[in-house]
Enzyme design. Structure first.
Site, PDB file in Angstrom:
ATOM      1  N   HIS A   1      -0.502   3.938   0.021  1.00 36.59           N
ATOM      2  CA  HIS A   1      -1.326   4.840   0.915  1.00 36.59           C
ATOM      3  C   HIS A   1      -1.259   6.297   0.247  1.00 36.59           C
ATOM      4  CE1 HIS A   1      -2.635   5.375   5.089  1.00 36.59           C
ATOM      5  NE2 HIS A   1      -3.089   4.142   4.830  1.00 36.59           N
TER       6      HIS A   1
ATOM      7  N   GLU B   1     -10.379   3.193  -2.225  1.00 36.35           N
ATOM      8  CA  GLU B   1     -10.670   3.532  -0.883  1.00 36.35           C
ATOM      9  C   GLU B   1     -10.973   5.019  -0.670  1.00 36.35           C
ATOM     10  OE1 GLU B   1      -6.745   2.529   0.823  1.00 36.35           O
ATOM     11  OE2 GLU B   1      -7.463   4.085   2.319  1.00 36.35           O
TER      12      GLU B   1
ATOM     13  N   GLU C   1      -1.228  -0.749  -4.119  1.00 34.52           N
ATOM     14  CA  GLU C   1      -2.383   0.021  -3.656  1.00 34.52           C
ATOM     15  C   GLU C   1      -2.262   1.514  -3.734  1.00 34.52           C
ATOM     16  OE1 GLU C   1      -4.675  -1.787  -0.782  1.00 34.52           O
ATOM     17  OE2 GLU C   1      -5.456  -0.013   0.021  1.00 34.52           O
TER      18      GLU C   1
ATOM     19  N   ASP D   1       0.870  -1.150   0.082  1.00 31.02           N
ATOM     20  CA  ASP D   1       0.025  -0.131  -0.043  1.00 31.02           C
ATOM     21  C   ASP D   1       0.684   0.968   0.129  1.00 31.02           C
ATOM     22  OD1 ASP D   1      -3.067   0.999   1.808  1.00 31.02           O
ATOM     23  OD2 ASP D   1      -1.973   1.886   0.359  1.00 31.02           O
TER      24      ASP D   1
ATOM     25  N   HIS E   1     -12.304  -2.493   0.146  1.00 30.63           N
ATOM     26  CA  HIS E   1     -11.259  -1.970   1.358  1.00 30.63           C
ATOM     27  C   HIS E   1     -12.112  -2.208   2.760  1.00 30.63           C
ATOM     28  CE1 HIS E   1     -10.245   1.806   3.647  1.00 30.63           C
ATOM     29  NE2 HIS E   1      -9.213   1.207   3.305  1.00 30.63           N
TER      30      HIS E   1
HETATM   31  O1  LIG Z   1      -5.511  -0.091   2.813  1.00 28.21           O
HETATM   32  C1  LIG Z   1      -6.055   0.285   3.798  1.00 28.21           C
HETATM   33  O2  LIG Z   1      -6.512  -0.456   4.968  1.00 28.21           O
HETATM   34  C2  LIG Z   1      -6.212   1.809   4.141  1.00 28.21           C
HETATM   35  O3  LIG Z   1      -5.244   2.438   3.369  1.00 28.21           O
HETATM   36  C3  LIG Z   1      -6.149   2.135   5.591  1.00 28.21           C
HETATM   37  O4  LIG Z   1      -4.672   2.187   6.069  1.00 28.21           O
HETATM   38  C4  LIG Z   1      -6.778   3.846   5.594  1.00 28.21           C
HETATM   39  O5  LIG Z   1      -7.973   3.931   5.038  1.00 28.21           O
HETATM   40  C5  LIG Z   1      -6.931   4.131   7.200  1.00 28.21           C
HETATM   41  O6  LIG Z   1      -7.972   3.318   7.638  1.00 28.21           O
HETATM   42  C6  LIG Z   1      -7.413   5.652   7.045  1.00 28.21           C
HETATM   43  O7  LIG Z   1      -7.462   5.960   8.316  1.00 28.21           O
HETATM   44 MG   LIG Z   2      -4.989   1.559   1.574  1.00 31.43          MG
END
Ligand SMILES: O=C(O)[C@H](O)[C@@H](O)[C@@H](O)[C@H](O)CO
Ligand SMILES: [Mg+2]
Length: 382
Positions: A185, A235, A209, A183, A285
């Site tokens: 991110h 997401e 991701e 990720d 997600h």
């Molecule tokens: O892939 C994942 O789970 C997400 O990137 C996650 O890390 C974020 O959505 C987090 O929850 C934001 O507060």
């Molecule tokens: Mg993510």
């Protein structure tokens, strides 16, 4: 039947549950939440309740369109998360009224079990080898981790090497006995995404991701051209109207709509079939709670292109409560060899321990994600 009351519960670790009651005594649960903005979504849910109370809960499609189009302004994380939680609860009610799981109302199962994956390594990916070893003992063979820490728009060779070496260690420790997604991110800007993807390609991650931020989605096609690694995102897209641009331009191999951010079951089913039409896989997600996961699974079990399901057991965010702490029918969420079976109970298939939720909501958390900064003091993507 009429909707009589909407009650929200902000609970540890950072979730919010919504209970919708009806004059027939049937209750539905949803999980409307944007992590870090629970109170804002809570206000949005209660702004919708003045419209919803008195309505027939069976008319999910009409209520969804009225919530989405009726306020003139539409889309975005807050409203779409509020709508998502209401939608989930209305499907829960509908399933309970007909005494069947939601997937039966959506045409029945397309698979007998659904593959899940687990997070390892935390915010600043560390000890991923130990984390993978521990989770392999629990039967998981597919994982996800953050790819980097703070990452500059033009990152140093040292930071690139740190990201790559971590992945190299995993492959040398486990070979092809495990799979993992990385990720980014949204921490990586477009120029550096190209560099990192090139360096990581030899280790064949299952996907990368959010290779760039969702607002930079126009880079997806060229990034996809630059690598054989499947790119994943979703997401931070909140409706089929957000996803349609991504399908039209291409570049994403796996879409990851969040059932609690992208309008709920009604909308994510539509996104799933749009994805299938473009030969794009679905991997919802879900770093959230049990109602969100149950809603994901209802979509997974009726979507041919569903390939992987995120679940939050052991995720680094779950401080103060774990995924199944508020669930009565925990056994239904058992994961064997990384797979979960269809939830057998009516509705979403999750039985909520209402007393535990009530008690936990009295000391509601106010979770915020960290604000990261680069060494020069400027804000860094978390
Ligand atoms: O892939 C994942 O789970 C997400 O990137 C996650 O890390 C974020 O959505 C987090 O929850 C934001 O507060
Ligand atoms: Mg993510």
């Amino acid at each position: 039947m009429k909707i009589t009351r909407l009650t929200t519960y902000r609970i540890p670790p950072r979730w919010m549950l919504l209970k919708i009651e009806t004059d027939a005594g049937v209750t539905g649960w949803g999980e409307p939440v944007i992590e870090g903005r629970a109170k804002t979504v809570e206000a949005a849910v209660h702004e919708l309740s003045s419209f919803l109370i008195g309505q027939d809960p069976a008319r999910i499609n009409d209520l969804w369109q009225a919530m989405y189009r009726g306020g003139f302004y539409r889309g975005g994380p807050i409203l779409m998360s509020a709508i998502a939680g209401v939608d989930q609860a209305l499907w829960d009610i509908k399933g309970k009224v007909h005494n069947v799981p939601v997937y039966q109302l959506l045409g029945g199962l397309v698979r007998d079990r659904m593959k899940t994956y687990s997070w390892v390594g935390g915010d600043r990916p560390a000890d991923v080898i130990a984390g993978i070893r521990r989770l392999r003992e629990a039967g998981f063979d597919t994982f996800k981790m953050n790819g980097t820490e703070e990452f500059g728009m033009i990152a140093s060779a040292k930071d690139v090497d740190a990201a790559v070496e971590r992945i190299a260690e995993i492959r040398s420790a486990f070979g092809n006995q495990i799979e993992f997604g990385i990720d980014f991110h949204g921490r990586v800007a477009a120029p550096m995404a190209k560099v990192l993807l090139r360096e990581l390609e030899q280790y064949r991650p299952l996907f990368v991701e959010e290779p760039v931020l969702a607002e930079q989605c126009e880079y997806y096609p060229q990034l996809a051209q630059s690598t054989s690694i499947p790119l994943a995102a979703g997401e931070r897209m909140y409706s089929r109207f957000d996803f349609k641009r991504v399908f039209q331009q291409g570049g994403i191999a796996i879409v990851q709509p969040d059932l609690s951010h992208a309008g709920g079951i009604s909308e994510c089913i539509r996104i799933a079939s749009m994805a299938e039409a473009h030969d794009v896989a679905l991997a919802p997600h879900c770093p959230l709670g049990p109602v969100a996961l149950a809603a994901c699974l209802q979509v997974d079990f009726v979507s041919h292109n569903a390939v992987l399901q995120e679940q939050s057991m052991g995720i680094h965010y779950n401080k103060g409560a774990e995924l199944l702490d508020y669930v009565v029918n925990r056994d239904d969420f058992t994961i064997v060899g990384g797979y979960i079976a269809p939830l057998p109970k009516p509705g979403l298939g999750v039985v909520i321990d209402e007393q535990r939720v009530e008690e936990a909501s009295r000391n509601a958390p106010d979770w915020r994600n960290p604000l990261w900064r680069h060494q020069d003091g400027s804000v860094a993507e978390w």
